[in-house]
Every structure is written in structure tokens, then in C-alpha cells.
Write a protein that holds these residues in place. Structure first.
Motif, PDB file in Angstrom:
ATOM      1  N   GLY A 108       2.111  -8.427  -2.373  1.00 41.09           N
ATOM      2  CA  GLY A 108       2.187  -9.365  -1.257  1.00 41.09           C
ATOM      3  C   GLY A 108       1.090  -9.153  -0.246  1.00 41.09           C
ATOM      4  N   HIS A 109       1.270  -9.761   0.912  1.00 43.56           N
ATOM      5  CA  HIS A 109       0.305  -9.644   1.988  1.00 43.56           C
ATOM      6  C   HIS A 109       0.970  -8.962   3.181  1.00 43.56           C
ATOM      7  N   PRO A 110       0.170  -8.395   4.085  1.00 40.00           N
ATOM      8  CA  PRO A 110       0.768  -7.727   5.258  1.00 40.00           C
ATOM      9  C   PRO A 110       1.564  -8.713   6.106  1.00 40.00           C
TER      10      PRO A 110
ATOM     11  N   GLN B 225       3.731  -4.386   3.875  1.00 40.95           N
ATOM     12  CA  GLN B 225       3.202  -5.121   2.736  1.00 40.95           C
ATOM     13  C   GLN B 225       4.022  -4.750   1.503  1.00 40.95           C
TER      14      GLN B 225
ATOM     15  N   TYR C 260       2.576  -3.316  10.364  1.00 44.39           N
ATOM     16  CA  TYR C 260       2.727  -4.345   9.339  1.00 44.39           C
ATOM     17  C   TYR C 260       3.398  -3.733   8.116  1.00 44.39           C
TER      18      TYR C 260
END
Lengths: 112, 111
Positions: B41-43, B37, B35
Motif C-alpha cells: 500500500g501507500h503511506p 503503510q 504514517y
């Protein structure tokens, strides 16, 4: 098509209070997972639900609980908040178990 | 319990250079996911590797899963400013569906 939505986006609570965080998965996704991310660290697994049943639980105290509703949305509840519970709480949905996870923007919880 | 370790923690790269981040698990994994990020932000999911020795490419990113299914790597060639962010590996143990994330490699790029 909407992605994973979480509410609220930000929250400030006092020690000892409880909090409920909400998550709506992507339409058609049956699995919802919750993670806690402290600044500078990777997300830590809290719970996973699939078809409304708990399928996994991380190393978190019993103050943390969750559930998944018939429409696959989910809630994470935390009781007796501690300062150390301050973190970004992420919800992720996936079509099935063991498939790619789509994360929401998270809820930033601050405990004072 | 299962632990996923990632190195290095920080990677400062000159634009145009290559770099690699490594991920190691204490237990055999059924699959590993990567992932990214961005700051604030978000993954965001990048790739999933399932087979022993699997190699997958996404443009300038090359992902590899070790033969023993206990380690993985992400190699980025010709780094660009858009590569800035934290890259996480996340392992899944067989019959235990939770994602165990590493601590991440935070990448900064010098123009």
C-alpha cells in the motif's frame, strides 16, 4: 471525493529512456510533493510544489525534474533512466505547506 | 543534512502485547508526523505533533513529541492483527517544508 490519483500504476522502461509520471491532487489541495521509495526504505523527498512554484528539492540529480500546472496537477520527469531509478514513486497532496500529506497509490517504475 | 532515525527496524509482537517505536532527529523539528503503510500500500497519515512535549492518543495508539522537539515515539497497546504494517515518522524542519522520513518500523503480529 477522489483521493490523490497517479498514473500510470506500473511502468517498465529501458536504461537511457525518459519517463513522465502524473499526479492529480485532492480537490482544493494546492501543494504536491513527490517521493521515491525503494523497497525496505522510507520515502525519500524529491520535490515539493505549492501554488505552481517549487518550494523544495531533495538530494536527487538534475535528471529529475517536475512541474505543477494551473489546476494543481503535477508531473515528475526522469531522464536518462538508470537501473537504480527502479522504485515506487509516490505523489502526496496537502491543503497547504506543513499540513498532513495524502498519498496516492504510487507508480511502480522498473528500469531494465 | 537532516536525518531521521527510527528504531527498531522490525518488531515482532504477540497479539495482545504492547510495543513502542522510537524516532530521533539530528535537528530540531517544527513538527513530526506519523504514517502507516500496509504491505503493498501507500503511506496513510496517522497524526501530526507540533508542540514540545505534546501527547496525542488515538484509541490504542499514543504519540509523543519530545521536549526538545528532536524525538518522538509511538506506543501501541494490546496489539491486534490489524496493526500489521510499517510505521514511519516524518520530521519537518522549520522553514523547510519537506518531510524527512525515517526508515520505518515493520510490525508483524503473532496470533
Amino acid at each position: 471525493d477522489a483521493g490523490v490519483t497517479q498514473s500510470p500504476t506500473h511502468l517498465i522502461k529501458t536504461r537511457g529512456q525518459h519517463v513522465t509520471l502524473r499526479c492529480s491532487p485532492i480537490s482544493g489541495h494546492k501543494s504536491v510533493s513527490w517521493y521515491q521509495q525503494v523497497l525496505g526504505q522510507g520515502p525519500q523527498f524529491i520535490f515539493q510544489y505549492y501554488e505552481k512554484e517549487e518550494r523544495g528539492r531533495g538530494n536527487f540529480p538534475d535528471r529529475f525534474s517536475a512541474r505543477q500546472f494551473p489546476n494543481y496537477s503535477s508531473e515528475l520527469n526522469v531522464n536518462a533512466l538508470l537501473l537504480g531509478d527502479s522504485a515506487l514513486y509516490l505523489c502526496a497532496s496537502s491543503i497547504d505547506l506543513n499540513t498532513e500529506a495524502f498519498f496516492g497509490q504510487g507508480t511502480r517504475l522498473t528500469v531494465v | 543534512g537532516q536525518q531521521v532515525m527510527q528504531i527498531p527496524q522490525y518488531q515482532h509482537v504477540q497479539e495482545g502485547e504492547d510495543f513502542t517505536t522510537y524516532c530521533n532527529s539530528s535537528t530540531t523539528l517544527s513538527n513530526i508526523q506519523w504514517y502507516k503503510q500496509r504491505p503493498g500500500g501507500h503511506p496513510v497519515f496517522l497524526i501530526q505533533l507540533v508542540k514540545s512535549g505534546e501527547v496525542k492518543k488515538q484509541k490504542r495508539l499514543t504519540f509523543q513529541f519530545g521536549e526538545a522537539k528532536k524525538n518522538s515515539s509511538l506506543h501501541i497497546t494490546a496489539t491486534q492483527t490489524t496493526d500489521v504494517g510499517t510505521y514511519f515518522c516524518a520530521g519537518v524542519v522549520t522553514n523547510d517544508y519537506k518531510l524527512s522520513f525515517g526508515a520505518g518500523t515493520t510490525v508483524t503480529v503473532r496470533a
